[in-house]
Design a protein around this motif. Structure first.
Motif, PDB file in Angstrom:
ATOM      1  N   MET A  53      60.920  38.211 100.836  1.00  0.00           N
ATOM      2  CA  MET A  53      60.175  37.186 100.134  1.00  0.00           C
ATOM      3  C   MET A  53      59.127  37.857  99.249  1.00  0.00           C
ATOM      4  O   MET A  53      58.451  38.780  99.663  1.00  0.00           O
ATOM      5  CB  MET A  53      59.504  36.272 101.154  1.00  0.00           C
ATOM      6  N   SER A  54      59.010  37.386  98.023  1.00  0.00           N
ATOM      7  CA  SER A  54      58.081  38.035  97.113  1.00  0.00           C
ATOM      8  C   SER A  54      56.678  37.444  97.253  1.00  0.00           C
ATOM      9  O   SER A  54      56.505  36.285  97.620  1.00  0.00           O
ATOM     10  CB  SER A  54      58.572  37.901  95.670  1.00  0.00           C
ATOM     11  N   GLN A  55      55.707  38.275  96.948  1.00  0.00           N
ATOM     12  CA  GLN A  55      54.324  37.834  96.970  1.00  0.00           C
ATOM     13  C   GLN A  55      53.985  37.173  95.653  1.00  0.00           C
ATOM     14  O   GLN A  55      54.422  37.615  94.594  1.00  0.00           O
ATOM     15  CB  GLN A  55      53.401  39.032  97.155  1.00  0.00           C
ATOM     16  N   ARG A  56      53.170  36.133  95.711  1.00  0.00           N
ATOM     17  CA  ARG A  56      52.709  35.472  94.506  1.00  0.00           C
ATOM     18  C   ARG A  56      51.196  35.415  94.566  1.00  0.00           C
ATOM     19  O   ARG A  56      50.615  35.174  95.626  1.00  0.00           O
ATOM     20  CB  ARG A  56      53.287  34.062  94.419  1.00  0.00           C
ATOM     21  N   TYR A  57      50.578  35.661  93.432  1.00  0.00           N
ATOM     22  CA  TYR A  57      49.126  35.639  93.350  1.00  0.00           C
ATOM     23  C   TYR A  57      48.667  34.553  92.394  1.00  0.00           C
ATOM     24  O   TYR A  57      49.371  34.200  91.455  1.00  0.00           O
ATOM     25  CB  TYR A  57      48.594  36.989  92.868  1.00  0.00           C
ATOM     26  N   ARG A  58      47.459  34.070  92.645  1.00  0.00           N
ATOM     27  CA  ARG A  58      46.857  33.049  91.787  1.00  0.00           C
ATOM     28  C   ARG A  58      45.509  33.563  91.313  1.00  0.00           C
ATOM     29  O   ARG A  58      44.675  33.976  92.118  1.00  0.00           O
ATOM     30  CB  ARG A  58      46.684  31.754  92.581  1.00  0.00           C
ATOM     31  N   ILE A  59      45.306  33.549  90.011  1.00  0.00           N
ATOM     32  CA  ILE A  59      44.023  33.888  89.416  1.00  0.00           C
ATOM     33  C   ILE A  59      43.317  32.554  89.203  1.00  0.00           C
ATOM     34  O   ILE A  59      43.824  31.680  88.496  1.00  0.00           O
ATOM     35  CB  ILE A  59      44.209  34.649  88.089  1.00  0.00           C
ATOM     36  N   THR A  60      42.166  32.369  89.855  1.00  0.00           N
ATOM     37  CA  THR A  60      41.518  31.058  89.880  1.00  0.00           C
ATOM     38  C   THR A  60      40.000  31.188  89.860  1.00  0.00           C
ATOM     39  O   THR A  60      39.455  32.211  90.262  1.00  0.00           O
ATOM     40  CB  THR A  60      41.954  30.275  91.141  1.00  0.00           C
ATOM     41  N   ARG A  61      39.366  30.127  89.422  1.00  0.00           N
ATOM     42  CA  ARG A  61      37.902  30.031  89.507  1.00  0.00           C
ATOM     43  C   ARG A  61      37.495  29.020  90.575  1.00  0.00           C
ATOM     44  O   ARG A  61      36.333  28.635  90.666  1.00  0.00           O
ATOM     45  CB  ARG A  61      37.326  29.604  88.160  1.00  0.00           C
ATOM     46  N   GLU A  62      38.441  28.603  91.385  1.00  0.00           N
ATOM     47  CA  GLU A  62      38.202  27.586  92.410  1.00  0.00           C
ATOM     48  C   GLU A  62      37.031  27.937  93.317  1.00  0.00           C
ATOM     49  O   GLU A  62      36.311  27.062  93.791  1.00  0.00           O
ATOM     50  CB  GLU A  62      39.469  27.400  93.241  1.00  0.00           C
ATOM     51  N   PHE A  63      36.818  29.208  93.580  1.00  0.00           N
ATOM     52  CA  PHE A  63      35.798  29.631  94.531  1.00  0.00           C
ATOM     53  C   PHE A  63      34.498  30.047  93.863  1.00  0.00           C
ATOM     54  O   PHE A  63      33.574  30.490  94.533  1.00  0.00           O
ATOM     55  CB  PHE A  63      36.345  30.783  95.389  1.00  0.00           C
ATOM     56  N   GLN A  64      34.424  29.904  92.559  1.00  0.00           N
ATOM     57  CA  GLN A  64      33.215  30.248  91.821  1.00  0.00           C
ATOM     58  C   GLN A  64      32.168  29.161  92.020  1.00  0.00           C
ATOM     59  O   GLN A  64      32.499  27.987  92.058  1.00  0.00           O
ATOM     60  CB  GLN A  64      33.512  30.391  90.321  1.00  0.00           C
ATOM     61  N   GLU A  65      30.927  29.570  92.114  1.00  0.00           N
ATOM     62  CA  GLU A  65      29.853  28.588  92.192  1.00  0.00           C
ATOM     63  C   GLU A  65      29.688  27.955  90.820  1.00  0.00           C
ATOM     64  O   GLU A  65      29.868  28.615  89.800  1.00  0.00           O
ATOM     65  CB  GLU A  65      28.552  29.255  92.616  1.00  0.00           C
ATOM     66  N   ASN A  66      29.367  26.688  90.799  1.00  0.00           N
ATOM     67  CA  ASN A  66      29.150  26.015  89.518  1.00  0.00           C
ATOM     68  C   ASN A  66      27.951  26.624  88.822  1.00  0.00           C
ATOM     69  O   ASN A  66      26.848  26.557  89.292  1.00  0.00           O
ATOM     70  CB  ASN A  66      28.914  24.508  89.711  1.00  0.00           C
ATOM     71  N   GLY A  67      28.205  27.219  87.711  1.00  0.00           N
ATOM     72  CA  GLY A  67      27.155  27.811  86.897  1.00  0.00           C
ATOM     73  C   GLY A  67      27.443  27.459  85.465  1.00  0.00           C
ATOM     74  O   GLY A  67      27.706  26.313  85.147  1.00  0.00           O
ATOM     75  N   ASN A  68      27.468  28.460  84.635  1.00  0.00           N
ATOM     76  CA  ASN A  68      27.742  28.225  83.225  1.00  0.00           C
ATOM     77  C   ASN A  68      29.231  28.249  82.902  1.00  0.00           C
ATOM     78  O   ASN A  68      29.624  27.928  81.798  1.00  0.00           O
ATOM     79  CB  ASN A  68      27.026  29.272  82.364  1.00  0.00           C
ATOM     80  N   SER A  69      30.067  28.651  83.852  1.00  0.00           N
ATOM     81  CA  SER A  69      31.492  28.765  83.548  1.00  0.00           C
ATOM     82  C   SER A  69      32.271  27.557  84.079  1.00  0.00           C
ATOM     83  O   SER A  69      31.859  26.895  85.022  1.00  0.00           O
ATOM     84  CB  SER A  69      32.069  30.057  84.136  1.00  0.00           C
ATOM     85  N   GLU A  70      33.385  27.312  83.448  1.00  0.00           N
ATOM     86  CA  GLU A  70      34.275  26.228  83.854  1.00  0.00           C
ATOM     87  C   GLU A  70      34.911  26.566  85.197  1.00  0.00           C
ATOM     88  O   GLU A  70      35.145  27.724  85.505  1.00  0.00           O
ATOM     89  CB  GLU A  70      35.375  26.045  82.816  1.00  0.00           C
ATOM     90  N   GLN A  71      35.240  25.542  85.977  1.00  0.00           N
ATOM     91  CA  GLN A  71      35.918  25.755  87.247  1.00  0.00           C
ATOM     92  C   GLN A  71      37.396  26.046  87.058  1.00  0.00           C
ATOM     93  O   GLN A  71      38.012  26.637  87.920  1.00  0.00           O
ATOM     94  CB  GLN A  71      35.755  24.525  88.150  1.00  0.00           C
ATOM     95  N   THR A  72      37.963  25.594  85.944  1.00  0.00           N
ATOM     96  CA  THR A  72      39.365  25.872  85.689  1.00  0.00           C
ATOM     97  C   THR A  72      39.486  26.816  84.498  1.00  0.00           C
ATOM     98  O   THR A  72      38.559  26.969  83.711  1.00  0.00           O
ATOM     99  CB  THR A  72      40.144  24.574  85.377  1.00  0.00           C
TER     100      THR A  72
END
Length: 102
Positions: A1-20
């Motif tokens: 089974m292959s590994q799949r990765y997700r690059i996300t901002r889901e865990f970023q604290e709300n600051g000046n950057s978008e969550q998505t």
């Protein structure tokens, strides 16, 4: 089974950057990378051929092309080829995002 990765901002604290990570942001980012190209259809060839509609940023690494897929505010990439790991870390760092499995 292959590994799949997700690059996300889901865990970023709300600051000046978008969550998505928006598709427009991805297009602008990857457009500046000479080893990436955009396609709206990814075709897998093997014993059968299958085409997948979506937003794909294709990374050219030697004779290999690896899709980074933008979907629902995140970027997904397969970890099957070990060369993808440093590139994935570079992309996540420059987009101010985290990497998670799944």
């Amino acid at each position: 089974m292959s590994q799949r990765y997700r690059i996300t901002r889901e865990f970023q604290e709300n600051g000046n950057s978008e969550q998505t990570i928006s598709l427009e942001e991805c297009k602008q980012y990857f457009e500046s990378k000479p080893d990436f190209s955009y396609t709206s259809v990814f075709t897998v060839k093997g014993s059968t051929t299958m085409s997948i509609d979506g937003d794909f940023f294709m990374w050219s690494f030697g004779d290999t092309t690896i899709p980074f897929r933008h979907f629902d505010g995140d970027i997904y990439v397969s970890g099957t080829n070990e060369a993808v790991v440093p590139k994935m870390i570079e992309v996540a760092t420059e987009l101010r995002a985290d990497i998670v499995e799944g």
